[in-house]
Design a protein around this motif. Structure first.
Motif, PDB file in Angstrom:
ATOM      1  N   LYS A 211      33.449  27.747  -1.299  1.00  0.00           N
ATOM      2  CA  LYS A 211      34.390  28.948  -1.138  1.00  0.00           C
ATOM      3  C   LYS A 211      33.785  30.404  -1.121  1.00  0.00           C
ATOM      4  CE  LYS A 211      39.151  30.106  -2.724  1.00  0.00           C
ATOM      5  NZ  LYS A 211      40.317  30.006  -3.433  1.00  0.00           N
ATOM      6  N   HIS A 212      33.131  30.336  -2.305  1.00  0.00           N
ATOM      7  CA  HIS A 212      32.511  31.792  -2.555  1.00  0.00           C
ATOM      8  C   HIS A 212      30.985  31.970  -2.438  1.00  0.00           C
ATOM      9  CE1 HIS A 212      36.364  32.912  -4.459  1.00  0.00           C
ATOM     10  NE2 HIS A 212      36.372  31.735  -4.953  1.00  0.00           N
ATOM     11  N   ALA A 213      30.696  33.133  -2.149  1.00  0.00           N
ATOM     12  CA  ALA A 213      29.037  33.447  -2.120  1.00  0.00           C
ATOM     13  C   ALA A 213      28.426  33.398  -3.565  1.00  0.00           C
ATOM     14  CB  ALA A 213      28.859  34.808  -1.606  1.00  0.00           C
ATOM     15  N   ALA A 241      27.909  35.286   2.432  1.00  0.00           N
ATOM     16  CA  ALA A 241      26.938  36.000   1.715  1.00  0.00           C
ATOM     17  C   ALA A 241      27.106  37.436   1.757  1.00  0.00           C
ATOM     18  CB  ALA A 241      25.411  35.792   1.901  1.00  0.00           C
ATOM     19  N   PRO A 242      27.327  38.354   0.834  1.00  0.00           N
ATOM     20  CA  PRO A 242      27.601  39.709   0.785  1.00  0.00           C
ATOM     21  C   PRO A 242      26.317  40.583   1.036  1.00  0.00           C
ATOM     22  CG  PRO A 242      27.654  39.422  -1.369  1.00  0.00           C
ATOM     23  CD  PRO A 242      27.606  37.975  -0.716  1.00  0.00           C
ATOM     24  N   ASP A 243      25.451  40.156   0.678  1.00  0.00           N
ATOM     25  CA  ASP A 243      24.126  40.733   1.118  1.00  0.00           C
ATOM     26  C   ASP A 243      23.082  39.857   1.904  1.00  0.00           C
ATOM     27  OD1 ASP A 243      21.617  42.238   1.201  1.00  0.00           O
ATOM     28  OD2 ASP A 243      21.761  42.584  -0.955  1.00  0.00           O
ATOM     29  N   MET A 244      23.356  40.080   3.017  1.00  0.00           N
ATOM     30  CA  MET A 244      22.785  39.177   4.187  1.00  0.00           C
ATOM     31  C   MET A 244      21.091  39.310   4.174  1.00  0.00           C
ATOM     32  SD  MET A 244      23.719  36.683   5.982  1.00  0.00           S
ATOM     33  CE  MET A 244      25.384  36.877   6.241  1.00  0.00           C
ATOM     34  N   ASP A 245      20.726  40.548   4.054  1.00  0.00           N
ATOM     35  CA  ASP A 245      19.259  40.837   3.965  1.00  0.00           C
ATOM     36  C   ASP A 245      18.667  39.993   2.951  1.00  0.00           C
ATOM     37  OD1 ASP A 245      17.092  41.792   5.332  1.00  0.00           O
ATOM     38  OD2 ASP A 245      16.836  43.087   3.485  1.00  0.00           O
ATOM     39  N   ARG A 246      19.211  40.321   1.632  1.00  0.00           N
ATOM     40  CA  ARG A 246      18.544  39.526   0.566  1.00  0.00           C
ATOM     41  C   ARG A 246      18.589  37.995   0.695  1.00  0.00           C
ATOM     42  NH1 ARG A 246      21.614  39.356  -5.134  1.00  0.00           N
ATOM     43  NH2 ARG A 246      19.759  38.330  -6.502  1.00  0.00           N
ATOM     44  N   PHE A 247      19.637  37.381   1.112  1.00  0.00           N
ATOM     45  CA  PHE A 247      20.221  36.001   1.164  1.00  0.00           C
ATOM     46  C   PHE A 247      18.961  35.485   2.196  1.00  0.00           C
ATOM     47  CE2 PHE A 247      21.909  32.254   3.365  1.00  0.00           C
ATOM     48  CZ  PHE A 247      22.396  31.522   2.143  1.00  0.00           C
ATOM     49  N   HIS A 276      19.783  38.466  11.035  1.00  0.00           N
ATOM     50  CA  HIS A 276      19.030  38.840  10.006  1.00  0.00           C
ATOM     51  C   HIS A 276      17.869  38.097  10.035  1.00  0.00           C
ATOM     52  CE1 HIS A 276      20.921  42.353   7.680  1.00  0.00           C
ATOM     53  NE2 HIS A 276      21.884  41.873   8.166  1.00  0.00           N
ATOM     54  N   ALA A 277      18.320  36.737  10.206  1.00  0.00           N
ATOM     55  CA  ALA A 277      17.005  35.866  10.227  1.00  0.00           C
ATOM     56  C   ALA A 277      16.112  36.117  11.395  1.00  0.00           C
ATOM     57  CB  ALA A 277      17.742  34.382  10.459  1.00  0.00           C
ATOM     58  N   ILE A 278      16.644  36.369  12.574  1.00  0.00           N
ATOM     59  CA  ILE A 278      15.853  36.887  13.611  1.00  0.00           C
ATOM     60  C   ILE A 278      14.943  37.992  13.339  1.00  0.00           C
ATOM     61  CG2 ILE A 278      15.563  37.557  16.104  1.00  0.00           C
ATOM     62  CD1 ILE A 278      15.969  34.478  15.667  1.00  0.00           C
ATOM     63  N   ALA A 279      15.588  38.972  12.590  1.00  0.00           N
ATOM     64  CA  ALA A 279      15.066  40.416  12.376  1.00  0.00           C
ATOM     65  C   ALA A 279      13.729  40.123  11.411  1.00  0.00           C
ATOM     66  CB  ALA A 279      15.917  41.335  11.727  1.00  0.00           C
ATOM     67  N   ARG A 280      14.191  39.280  10.431  1.00  0.00           N
ATOM     68  CA  ARG A 280      12.956  39.051   9.461  1.00  0.00           C
ATOM     69  C   ARG A 280      12.020  38.322   9.840  1.00  0.00           C
ATOM     70  NH1 ARG A 280      12.023  39.840   4.317  1.00  0.00           N
ATOM     71  NH2 ARG A 280      13.889  41.042   4.066  1.00  0.00           N
ATOM     72  N   LEU A 281      12.021  37.109  10.582  1.00  0.00           N
ATOM     73  CA  LEU A 281      10.957  36.421  11.190  1.00  0.00           C
ATOM     74  C   LEU A 281      10.246  37.265  12.275  1.00  0.00           C
ATOM     75  CD1 LEU A 281      12.607  32.790  11.768  1.00  0.00           C
ATOM     76  CD2 LEU A 281      11.113  33.700   9.989  1.00  0.00           C
ATOM     77  N   ALA A 282      11.040  38.203  12.982  1.00  0.00           N
ATOM     78  CA  ALA A 282      10.403  39.007  14.276  1.00  0.00           C
ATOM     79  C   ALA A 282       9.507  40.201  13.419  1.00  0.00           C
ATOM     80  CB  ALA A 282      11.365  39.354  15.096  1.00  0.00           C
ATOM     81  N   GLY A 283       9.810  40.567  12.021  1.00  0.00           N
ATOM     82  CA  GLY A 283       9.264  41.568  11.449  1.00  0.00           C
ATOM     83  C   GLY A 283       9.536  42.761  12.110  1.00  0.00           C
ATOM     84  N   VAL A 284      11.122  43.063  12.460  1.00  0.00           N
ATOM     85  CA  VAL A 284      11.676  44.060  12.864  1.00  0.00           C
ATOM     86  C   VAL A 284      12.939  44.526  12.243  1.00  0.00           C
ATOM     87  CG1 VAL A 284      10.867  43.788  15.206  1.00  0.00           C
ATOM     88  CG2 VAL A 284      13.217  43.026  14.814  1.00  0.00           C
ATOM     89  N   PRO A 285      13.267  45.807  12.107  1.00  0.00           N
ATOM     90  CA  PRO A 285      14.443  46.119  11.353  1.00  0.00           C
ATOM     91  C   PRO A 285      15.747  45.454  12.234  1.00  0.00           C
ATOM     92  CG  PRO A 285      13.366  48.197  12.143  1.00  0.00           C
ATOM     93  CD  PRO A 285      12.813  46.904  12.741  1.00  0.00           C
ATOM     94  N   HIS A 286      16.771  45.290  11.233  1.00  0.00           N
ATOM     95  CA  HIS A 286      17.937  44.688  11.819  1.00  0.00           C
ATOM     96  C   HIS A 286      18.621  45.124  13.139  1.00  0.00           C
ATOM     97  CE1 HIS A 286      22.338  43.794  11.801  1.00  0.00           C
ATOM     98  NE2 HIS A 286      22.016  42.534  11.866  1.00  0.00           N
ATOM     99  N   SER A 287      18.510  46.489  12.853  1.00  0.00           N
ATOM    100  CA  SER A 287      19.246  47.620  13.903  1.00  0.00           C
ATOM    101  C   SER A 287      18.516  46.995  15.435  1.00  0.00           C
ATOM    102  CB  SER A 287      19.172  48.854  13.600  1.00  0.00           C
ATOM    103  OG  SER A 287      17.795  49.270  13.402  1.00  0.00           O
ATOM    104  N   LYS A 288      17.275  47.077  15.362  1.00  0.00           N
ATOM    105  CA  LYS A 288      16.525  46.653  16.359  1.00  0.00           C
ATOM    106  C   LYS A 288      16.778  45.284  16.897  1.00  0.00           C
ATOM    107  CE  LYS A 288      11.980  47.075  18.575  1.00  0.00           C
ATOM    108  NZ  LYS A 288      10.523  47.355  18.478  1.00  0.00           N
ATOM    109  N   ALA A 289      16.674  44.282  15.969  1.00  0.00           N
ATOM    110  CA  ALA A 289      17.038  42.919  16.367  1.00  0.00           C
ATOM    111  C   ALA A 289      18.289  42.779  16.857  1.00  0.00           C
ATOM    112  CB  ALA A 289      17.060  42.203  14.945  1.00  0.00           C
ATOM    113  N   TRP A 290      19.564  43.666  16.415  1.00  0.00           N
ATOM    114  CA  TRP A 290      20.878  43.483  16.895  1.00  0.00           C
ATOM    115  C   TRP A 290      20.667  44.064  18.511  1.00  0.00           C
ATOM    116  CZ3 TRP A 290      24.118  46.533  19.450  1.00  0.00           C
ATOM    117  CH2 TRP A 290      25.513  46.301  19.513  1.00  0.00           C
ATOM    118  N   LEU A 291      19.959  45.147  18.666  1.00  0.00           N
ATOM    119  CA  LEU A 291      19.924  45.744  19.959  1.00  0.00           C
ATOM    120  C   LEU A 291      19.356  44.801  21.223  1.00  0.00           C
ATOM    121  CD1 LEU A 291      20.608  48.079  21.815  1.00  0.00           C
ATOM    122  CD2 LEU A 291      18.310  48.898  21.360  1.00  0.00           C
ATOM    123  N   LEU A 292      18.352  44.165  20.630  1.00  0.00           N
ATOM    124  CA  LEU A 292      17.596  43.407  21.481  1.00  0.00           C
ATOM    125  C   LEU A 292      18.323  41.926  21.786  1.00  0.00           C
ATOM    126  CD1 LEU A 292      13.974  43.497  20.207  1.00  0.00           C
ATOM    127  CD2 LEU A 292      14.753  44.392  22.265  1.00  0.00           C
TER     128      LEU A 292
END
Length: 382
Positions: A211-213, A241-247, A276-292
């Motif tokens: 139920k909880h993060a 998860a409230p802090d997705m990047d950390r998770f 966030h998973a794609i951003a981390r594995l691709a080595g790009v900021p989340h904002s750029k991953a979101w756009l792509l």
């Protein structure tokens, strides 16, 4: 205005039974009927004064049954006179509890006085009120027993802040009854989850992880069997998860950010986790991953995917899922989320049939569990 002047609203028989009823049952029935009729916002000031006089008379009846009829009928009424409410709150539990738990006429100061001076069931009644302000919560923490504290701990209408949580853990940290009750809250701060996770029962731990993060390291530890009877579904932890990047970072550092968990997360509708998973594995900021992923045409997803090192065979399934996400909307509430997930899976699989069998089995089993978990709530709501 006399009782007789209220006869336009009450029958002669009602008043006769209330004043001269030979037994408590007759008077209780009359009291209930009268209270229902005089609990009206349409009474004039003069009529309200007469109604209050009738209520005061009922409150002084020697028969428990009559006073309880008053307490139950007017337990949530804003028209219950304050002096009568305070009098009923000092009565026996069967009369006091409905009023204490439901009456809107009490101030915080009056509720705190009840907490400090009344025992047992009356404290529990304060704890169970629809809303419990922080000052009343703090008073309960200081004076309540385990039963009342367990009730307020589980009460979403009770105002807990960091100070209240900390004081609760300080006083009741060894009480599994109370610690388990916190798990029932709709929202539990992640730092409090971290502090109570070692203090709850195994059953409550199972509910906590569903139920909880959880703090990311604890989620991974539990998933790896740090506490034998606890199993953490890291995919669904991604959804809360409230802090997705950390998770995601924690999953990667522990070797748990696998192609399977990324695909499963996407098909479970945890879109932010996938991004966030794609951003981390691709080595790009989340904002750029979101756009792509979402806003760069069909080649954007392919470009960022190829930088992740994920198996190429997953790209058609991921593309089908992303296209589906863009074509459907999520309705409100848990029912809306479950329907969104089912449509996401069904439409994605219609477009692409190559999802690995073990991942497909996982996704379908989780959908079945969603619907099983939602049925009790639906029955309660109905």
């Amino acid at each position: 205005m006399s009782i007789v002047a209220m006869r336009s609203r009450l029958t002669d028989e009602d008043i006769r039974r209330l004043v001269k009823g030979e037994n408590a049952e007759d008077r209780a029935l009359a009291a209930r009927k009268i209270c229902q009729r005089i609990d009206s916002p349409e009474l004039s000031a003069e009529e309200r004064q007469a109604a209050d006089a009738i209520i005061n008379m009922i409150a002084q009846d020697a028969a428990t049954l009559v006073r309880r009829a008053l307490a139950v009928t007017l337990r949530q009424s804003p028209h219950l006179p304050k002096d009568v409410a305070l009098k009923l709150a000092k009565d026996i539990d069967s009369i006091a509890v409905p009023v204490i738990a439901g009456s809107p006429v009490f101030t915080d100061a009056e509720l705190i006085e009840i907490v400090r001076s009344e025992p047992g069931a009356k404290l529990a009644a304060v704890a169970a009120r629809e809303t419990v302000s922080k000052p009343v919560v703090m008073s309960l923490i200081d004076h309540a027993d385990e039963t009342a504290m367990g009730i307020v701990a589980a009460n979403d209408g009770a105002e807990f802040d960091d100070e209240a949580y900390e004081r609760s853990i300080s006083r009741f940290g060894e009480s599994k009854t109370v610690m388990d009750s916190f798990v029932s809250r709709s929202i539990l701060p992640i730092e409090i989850t971290e502090k109570i996770i070692a203090r709850v029962s195994d059953d409550a731990l199972q509910r906590l992880v569903r139920k909880h993060a959880l703090p990311p390291q604890i989620a991974v530890d539990l998933a790896e069997g740090a506490r034998e009877r606890a199993t953490v579904d890291l995919v669904d932890q991604a959804g809360v998860a409230p802090d997705m990047d950390r998770f995601v970072e924690q999953l990667q550092s522990s070797g748990r950010l696998t192609p399977s968990i990324i695909l499963r997360g996407l098909l479970r509708g945890h879109i932010a986790f996938f991004e966030h998973a794609i951003a981390r594995l691709a080595g790009v900021p989340h904002s750029k991953a979101w756009l792509l992923i979402h806003d760069a045409g069909p080649l954007g997803l392919k470009a960022v995917f190829e930088r992740t090192g994920l198996p190429q065979r997953l790209l058609p399934a991921i593309r089908a899922a992303i296209d589906t996400v863009h074509s459907i909307e999520m309705g409100p509430g848990e029912e809306g989320r479950i329907l969104f997930r089912r449509r996401l899976v069904e439409r994605s699989l219609t477009k692409f049939q190559g999802v690995p069998e073990e991942d497909l089995e996982y996704i379908l089993s989780r959908l079945d569990q969603d619907e099983a978990d939602d049925q009790p709530a639906a029955r309660i709501a109905g």
